[in-house]
Write a protein that holds these residues in place. Sequence first.
Motif, mmCIF file in Angstrom:
data_model
loop_
_atom_site.group_PDB
_atom_site.id
_atom_site.type_symbol
_atom_site.label_atom_id
_atom_site.label_comp_id
_atom_site.label_asym_id
_atom_site.label_seq_id
_atom_site.Cartn_x
_atom_site.Cartn_y
_atom_site.Cartn_z
ATOM 1 N N THR A 284 0.840 -1.202 0.000
ATOM 2 C CA THR A 284 0.000 0.000 0.000
ATOM 3 C C THR A 284 0.875 1.253 0.000
ATOM 4 O O THR A 284 0.632 2.204 -0.753
ATOM 5 C CB THR A 284 -0.931 -0.015 1.233
ATOM 6 O OG1 THR A 284 -1.735 -1.193 1.171
ATOM 7 C CG2 THR A 284 -1.820 1.209 1.278
ATOM 8 N N ASN A 285 1.909 1.246 0.843
ATOM 9 C CA ASN A 285 2.801 2.417 0.907
ATOM 10 C C ASN A 285 3.529 2.625 -0.416
ATOM 11 O O ASN A 285 3.705 3.756 -0.871
ATOM 12 C CB ASN A 285 3.826 2.247 2.036
ATOM 13 C CG ASN A 285 3.172 2.345 3.396
ATOM 14 O OD1 ASN A 285 2.060 2.874 3.505
ATOM 15 N ND2 ASN A 285 3.812 1.815 4.424
ATOM 16 N N ILE A 286 3.953 1.522 -1.033
ATOM 17 C CA ILE A 286 4.722 1.649 -2.285
ATOM 18 C C ILE A 286 3.836 2.212 -3.400
ATOM 19 O O ILE A 286 4.223 3.172 -4.082
ATOM 20 C CB ILE A 286 5.323 0.282 -2.707
ATOM 21 C CG1 ILE A 286 6.361 -0.171 -1.683
ATOM 22 C CG2 ILE A 286 5.960 0.381 -4.098
ATOM 23 C CD1 ILE A 286 6.784 -1.631 -1.816
ATOM 24 N N VAL A 287 2.646 1.639 -3.589
ATOM 25 C CA VAL A 287 1.802 2.159 -4.684
ATOM 26 C C VAL A 287 1.346 3.583 -4.366
ATOM 27 O O VAL A 287 1.168 4.399 -5.278
ATOM 28 C CB VAL A 287 0.602 1.240 -5.046
ATOM 29 C CG1 VAL A 287 1.077 -0.091 -5.573
ATOM 30 C CG2 VAL A 287 -0.347 1.060 -3.897
ATOM 31 N N GLY A 288 1.208 3.891 -3.074
ATOM 32 C CA GLY A 288 0.897 5.278 -2.692
ATOM 33 C C GLY A 288 2.023 6.213 -3.117
ATOM 34 O O GLY A 288 1.790 7.294 -3.664
ATOM 35 N N ALA A 289 3.256 5.748 -2.922
ATOM 36 C CA ALA A 289 4.417 6.557 -3.333
ATOM 37 C C ALA A 289 4.465 6.715 -4.850
ATOM 38 O O ALA A 289 5.022 7.692 -5.364
ATOM 39 C CB ALA A 289 5.704 5.910 -2.834
#
Length: 187
Positions: free
Chosen positions: A131-136
Motif C-alpha cells: 500500500t505504501n509503495i503504490v501510494g508513493a
Amino acid sequence: MRNPLKILAVPGSVRASSFNRGLLVAARNIGQSEIEIEIYEGLGELPIFSQDLEGENMPARASELDRALRNADAVLIATPEYTGSIPGGLKNLLDWAARPFGNGAFQGKPTAIIGASPGQYGAARSVEMTTNIVGALGANVLERNLTVGRAMDRFDSDGTLSDETVKRSLEDVLTGLSDLARRPVTA
Ligand SMILES: Cc1cc2nc3c(=O)[nH]c(=O)nc-3n(C[C@H](O)[C@H](O)[C@H](O)COP(=O)(O)O)c2cc1C
C-alpha cells in the motif's frame, strides 16, 4: 448500462497453487456486474529492473506490463508475505511501474491491495508495505483492504475460495474499488 470497469488483477506469487492468485480468480468468479477482471500472468517473465533497460532498451515484457496497467481503469493486487515483507517479484514489478519517474502507470490509478497467507495475520505487513509503495507511485489507493489469514482453511483442495465471509469481504473490496474508480475527479 455503463461500460464495464476494467480491473487488472496482479498476483504477487507465481506459485502454481497460490492462495493469492486464488483470491483473484475468486474475485473474477464473483462476476460483479459492470466489472471485468483480467489476471496479469507476466510476473515470472519480467526481467529484473535495471535503469540500463529503460527507454529504447525496454524489454517487451516490461512494455506489456506498462500497457496493461495504463489500459486498466483500476488495479487489484493480491500479495503474499515473504520474510515479513513484500515478495521480490512483486517489488520488481512495482519498480518497473515506477518509471518514467513522476509519470509511472500507477499515477492516479485506483488501486486496492489484498493478501493471503497461512499465518494468522494474513500477509498484513506485506499488504501495508505494498500500500505504501503504490501510494508513493501516486496511486489512488482504496482505504479498505483485505488480509486473509489461515489461508489453507479458506480454500478447497482444488484452490477454490470456499470461505463465505472472505467472499463477502472480497465483494466489498470490489465494490469499493469500483466506486473509487467511478467517482468524479475533483480539482
Ligand atoms: C521465503 C518465504 C518466506 C515467508 N515468509 C512469510 C512471512 O513473513 N509471513 C507469512 O505470513 N508467511 C510467510 N511465508 C509463507 C507464505 O505466506 C506462503 O508460502 C503463502 O502460501 C505464499 O503465497 P501464495 O500461496 O500466494 O504463493 C513465507 C514463505 C516463503 C517461501
